[in-house]
Design a protein around this motif. Sequence first.
Motif, PDB file in Angstrom:
ATOM      1  N   PRO A  64       0.814  -1.224   0.000  1.00 51.72           N
ATOM      2  CA  PRO A  64       0.000   0.000   0.000  1.00 51.72           C
ATOM      3  C   PRO A  64       0.845   1.271   0.000  1.00 51.72           C
ATOM      4  O   PRO A  64       0.552   2.216  -0.745  1.00 51.72           O
ATOM      5  N   SER A  65       1.912   1.301   0.818  1.00 61.36           N
ATOM      6  CA  SER A  65       2.745   2.501   0.850  1.00 61.36           C
ATOM      7  C   SER A  65       3.547   2.648  -0.433  1.00 61.36           C
ATOM      8  O   SER A  65       3.778   3.770  -0.910  1.00 61.36           O
ATOM      9  N   PHE A  66       3.968   1.523  -1.047  1.00 62.87           N
ATOM     10  CA  PHE A  66       4.666   1.574  -2.334  1.00 62.87           C
ATOM     11  C   PHE A  66       3.766   2.164  -3.411  1.00 62.87           C
ATOM     12  O   PHE A  66       4.153   3.094  -4.143  1.00 62.87           O
ATOM     13  N   LEU A  67       2.547   1.646  -3.517  1.00 59.96           N
ATOM     14  CA  LEU A  67       1.622   2.121  -4.546  1.00 59.96           C
ATOM     15  C   LEU A  67       1.212   3.572  -4.284  1.00 59.96           C
ATOM     16  O   LEU A  67       1.082   4.361  -5.219  1.00 59.96           O
ATOM     17  N   ARG A  68       1.026   3.919  -3.005  1.00 61.78           N
ATOM     18  CA  ARG A  68       0.658   5.293  -2.671  1.00 61.78           C
ATOM     19  C   ARG A  68       1.758   6.271  -3.088  1.00 61.78           C
ATOM     20  O   ARG A  68       1.479   7.338  -3.642  1.00 61.78           O
ATOM     21  N   SER A  69       3.007   5.892  -2.852  1.00 61.20           N
ATOM     22  CA  SER A  69       4.130   6.761  -3.213  1.00 61.20           C
ATOM     23  C   SER A  69       4.244   6.911  -4.720  1.00 61.20           C
ATOM     24  O   SER A  69       4.432   8.017  -5.236  1.00 61.20           O
ATOM     25  N   PHE A  70       4.125   5.801  -5.446  1.00 57.99           N
ATOM     26  CA  PHE A  70       4.323   5.846  -6.897  1.00 57.99           C
ATOM     27  C   PHE A  70       3.114   6.399  -7.638  1.00 57.99           C
ATOM     28  O   PHE A  70       3.206   6.693  -8.826  1.00 57.99           O
ATOM     29  N   LYS A  71       1.998   6.534  -6.939  1.00 57.70           N
ATOM     30  CA  LYS A  71       0.843   7.184  -7.555  1.00 57.70           C
ATOM     31  C   LYS A  71       0.758   8.651  -7.156  1.00 57.70           C
ATOM     32  O   LYS A  71      -0.163   9.355  -7.565  1.00 57.70           O
ATOM     33  N   SER A  72       1.726   9.091  -6.345  1.00 60.82           N
ATOM     34  CA  SER A  72       1.820  10.509  -5.990  1.00 60.82           C
ATOM     35  C   SER A  72       2.805  11.173  -6.943  1.00 60.82           C
ATOM     36  O   SER A  72       3.286  10.561  -7.902  1.00 60.82           O
ATOM     37  N   ASN A  73       3.132  12.417  -6.672  1.00 60.25           N
ATOM     38  CA  ASN A  73       4.130  13.102  -7.506  1.00 60.25           C
ATOM     39  C   ASN A  73       5.517  13.022  -6.890  1.00 60.25           C
ATOM     40  O   ASN A  73       6.417  13.751  -7.284  1.00 60.25           O
ATOM     41  N   HIS A  74       5.682  12.111  -5.910  1.00 61.01           N
ATOM     42  CA  HIS A  74       6.970  11.979  -5.243  1.00 61.01           C
ATOM     43  C   HIS A  74       7.248  10.501  -4.927  1.00 61.01           C
ATOM     44  O   HIS A  74       7.173  10.070  -3.769  1.00 61.01           O
ATOM     45  N   PRO A  75       7.570   9.698  -5.945  1.00 66.32           N
ATOM     46  CA  PRO A  75       7.793   8.261  -5.717  1.00 66.32           C
ATOM     47  C   PRO A  75       8.970   7.970  -4.791  1.00 66.32           C
ATOM     48  O   PRO A  75       9.030   6.898  -4.186  1.00 66.32           O
ATOM     49  N   GLU A  76       9.909   8.925  -4.680  1.00 68.17           N
ATOM     50  CA  GLU A  76      11.058   8.699  -3.795  1.00 68.17           C
ATOM     51  C   GLU A  76      10.644   8.626  -2.328  1.00 68.17           C
ATOM     52  O   GLU A  76      11.421   8.182  -1.483  1.00 68.17           O
ATOM     53  N   SER A  77       9.408   9.043  -2.018  1.00 65.43           N
ATOM     54  CA  SER A  77       8.961   9.033  -0.626  1.00 65.43           C
ATOM     55  C   SER A  77       8.896   7.612  -0.068  1.00 65.43           C
ATOM     56  O   SER A  77       8.965   7.426   1.151  1.00 65.43           O
ATOM     57  N   PHE A  78       8.767   6.607  -0.933  1.00 64.87           N
ATOM     58  CA  PHE A  78       8.705   5.225  -0.443  1.00 64.87           C
ATOM     59  C   PHE A  78      10.009   4.847   0.254  1.00 64.87           C
ATOM     60  O   PHE A  78      10.005   4.380   1.398  1.00 64.87           O
ATOM     61  N   ILE A  79      11.144   5.068  -0.411  1.00 72.41           N
ATOM     62  CA  ILE A  79      12.431   4.735   0.194  1.00 72.41           C
ATOM     63  C   ILE A  79      12.818   5.754   1.248  1.00 72.41           C
ATOM     64  O   ILE A  79      13.395   5.410   2.289  1.00 72.41           O
ATOM     65  N   SER A  80      12.491   7.033   1.029  1.00 67.29           N
ATOM     66  CA  SER A  80      12.871   8.057   2.010  1.00 67.29           C
ATOM     67  C   SER A  80      12.193   7.819   3.352  1.00 67.29           C
ATOM     68  O   SER A  80      12.730   8.194   4.403  1.00 67.29           O
ATOM     69  N   SER A  81      11.014   7.151   3.346  1.00 66.13           N
ATOM     70  CA  SER A  81      10.357   6.834   4.620  1.00 66.13           C
ATOM     71  C   SER A  81      11.182   5.819   5.407  1.00 66.13           C
ATOM     72  O   SER A  81      11.253   5.885   6.641  1.00 66.13           O
ATOM     73  N   TYR A  82      11.828   4.881   4.692  1.00 63.42           N
ATOM     74  CA  TYR A  82      12.712   3.917   5.365  1.00 63.42           C
ATOM     75  C   TYR A  82      13.946   4.634   5.915  1.00 63.42           C
ATOM     76  O   TYR A  82      14.396   4.362   7.028  1.00 63.42           O
ATOM     77  N   VAL A  83      14.490   5.533   5.113  1.00 68.01           N
ATOM     78  CA  VAL A  83      15.686   6.260   5.533  1.00 68.01           C
ATOM     79  C   VAL A  83      15.397   7.086   6.778  1.00 68.01           C
ATOM     80  O   VAL A  83      16.194   7.108   7.734  1.00 68.01           O
ATOM     81  N   SER A  84      14.237   7.764   6.802  1.00 62.27           N
ATOM     82  CA  SER A  84      13.909   8.609   7.953  1.00 62.27           C
ATOM     83  C   SER A  84      13.658   7.778   9.208  1.00 62.27           C
ATOM     84  O   SER A  84      13.961   8.214  10.319  1.00 62.27           O
ATOM     85  N   ARG A  85      13.127   6.562   9.043  1.00 61.00           N
ATOM     86  CA  ARG A  85      12.820   5.734  10.214  1.00 61.00           C
ATOM     87  C   ARG A  85      13.997   4.894  10.685  1.00 61.00           C
ATOM     88  O   ARG A  85      14.169   4.662  11.880  1.00 61.00           O
ATOM     89  N   PHE A  86      14.808   4.405   9.720  1.00 56.95           N
ATOM     90  CA  PHE A  86      15.833   3.420  10.076  1.00 56.95           C
ATOM     91  C   PHE A  86      17.265   3.856   9.764  1.00 56.95           C
ATOM     92  O   PHE A  86      18.209   3.119  10.025  1.00 56.95           O
ATOM     93  N   GLY A  87      17.405   5.050   9.185  1.00 58.42           N
ATOM     94  CA  GLY A  87      18.737   5.527   8.868  1.00 58.42           C
ATOM     95  C   GLY A  87      19.165   5.157   7.463  1.00 58.42           C
ATOM     96  O   GLY A  87      18.526   4.351   6.777  1.00 58.42           O
ATOM     97  N   ARG A  88      20.281   5.724   7.019  1.00 52.67           N
ATOM     98  CA  ARG A  88      20.775   5.485   5.661  1.00 52.67           C
ATOM     99  C   ARG A  88      21.639   4.226   5.648  1.00 52.67           C
ATOM    100  O   ARG A  88      22.863   4.277   5.507  1.00 52.67           O
ATOM    101  N   THR A  89      20.991   3.068   5.809  1.00 52.61           N
ATOM    102  CA  THR A  89      21.727   1.797   5.875  1.00 52.61           C
ATOM    103  C   THR A  89      21.937   1.172   4.495  1.00 52.61           C
ATOM    104  O   THR A  89      22.792   0.301   4.340  1.00 52.61           O
ATOM    105  N   GLY A  90      21.126   1.564   3.522  1.00 51.85           N
ATOM    106  CA  GLY A  90      21.279   1.029   2.170  1.00 51.85           C
ATOM    107  C   GLY A  90      20.603  -0.305   1.930  1.00 51.85           C
ATOM    108  O   GLY A  90      20.516  -0.777   0.802  1.00 51.85           O
TER     109      GLY A  90
END
Length: 500
Positions: A64-90
């Motif tokens: 749901p969060s993947f589809l929500r991000s890619f149907k918005s005008n900011h698909p990078e928000s899907f991965i950036s949500s992981y970065v903001s919650r868990f850090g830039r682990t890659g």
Amino acid sequence: MKTMEFGWILWLVMVFMCSFCAVFVAVKWVLKNVNKWLHETQLGEKQYSLPPGDLGWPFLGNMPSFLRSFKSNHPESFISSYVSRFGRTGMYKAFMFGRPSVIVTTPEACRRVLTDDVCFKPGWPQSTVQLIGNKSFIGISYEEHKRLRRLTAASVNGYEALSTYAKYIEENVVSSLNKWTTMGEIEFLTQLRKLTFRIIVYIFLSSESEPVMDALERQYTTLNYGIRAMAINLPGFAYHKALKARKKLVATFQSVVDERRNQRKEFHVLPKKKDMMDALLDVADENGRKLSDEEIIDIMLMYLNAGHESSGHTAMWAAIFLEQRPEFLQKAKAEQEEIVKRRPPGQSGLTLKEIREMKYLSKVIDETLRVITFAPTVFREAKTDVNISGYTIPKGWKVLVWFRSVHLDPETYENPMEFNPSRWENYTPKAGTFLPFGAGSRLCPGNDLAKLEISIFLHHFLLHYQLERVNPGSPVMYLPHTRPIDNCLARLKKCPTSSA
């Protein structure tokens, strides 16, 4: 007395609300941990070395969060949500397309996954394999893939093949561009996809039948929309429509296979001009075993789908980006004018040598591929427990190689969302930082053909035409591929100084 009764009622309401909230929180906590209990706890000690992340909701996971991000005008928000919650682990654990998965986003990890055939195999969702085919490149073993790739490589990317295709591509590009100027408003992307599909059908099936190509292209469009949709096989859903489109495509290809086999039996001779269908009919292993109809059809279906979508979309975006940045357009156009100027008398049309001299245009194409990242991810599966950067990818887990994060990383590319082909001048990307066609043994087999098509198209477009978009601010959609919602509604006009 009434005040006391009201107080009791108020107290009961508050107790009920608190109880409801407690139950809601408890149920939410249970649901958020179902996937963890099902897929992590059974790993024993290995669960503690998994990458950070979460497995989302039961069954749905993080879709749901993947589809929500890619149907918005900011698909990078899907991965950036992981970065903001868990850090830039890659690397992040997730539950994607029905399976526990690890998303990898750094160049080093992506390159490792794509090039290590010992530890990783294709891991496309079963729903995708059903659409493309169990016997296609995404569904066969490493050994089968290597054998079939050897078979098809020369027919697709060999020097002789590309030289032959260049003339046919150029003829179609010139006639199509000229035709589009007479049509008024056109969906530029739709026309480009028809053009690239016509080219790929001719290369693979020697067919130039307009009705056949139009019918096939419509079915492929439906198929492509279902590939990255949720696998809901109910009427009205994209996946259900895609399955129906596959059946029609398989029936069409089966009739072509039957016709070719009958021609060979009737005339007892091989055709002088061999296309990809002929090559697949002829190939045999060391024991003399030839490919079955199912194998031939699945390979053809895969090639024709991959062989026109990326070329059409990339050509469109390159034209849009250049029209938006006149300084880059003029530089690319000047290079094409110089190539024509150096051409010896009597030569008509482009040569492969000239196309390979288009250094700046090659940078334009690479920058377009980077910015749009036609395929945001590819799928692999761990064949054994694998350790990358201190994290464990368990055997059987899917691995999503996230190209978008690599191509739009500001630590690698300054102002990554900006289209700037000049960034490639005197710059060689580090391994794993530029992956438009993947990497390793499963590198896209048609990459040279795709760049040839795009180069020839842009050569003639830059020299003789200009694009006027009707809705330059049209919103962009990102699934199944990045494109303007209006398919780039535009008018194509000849340049005032052009004699084309």
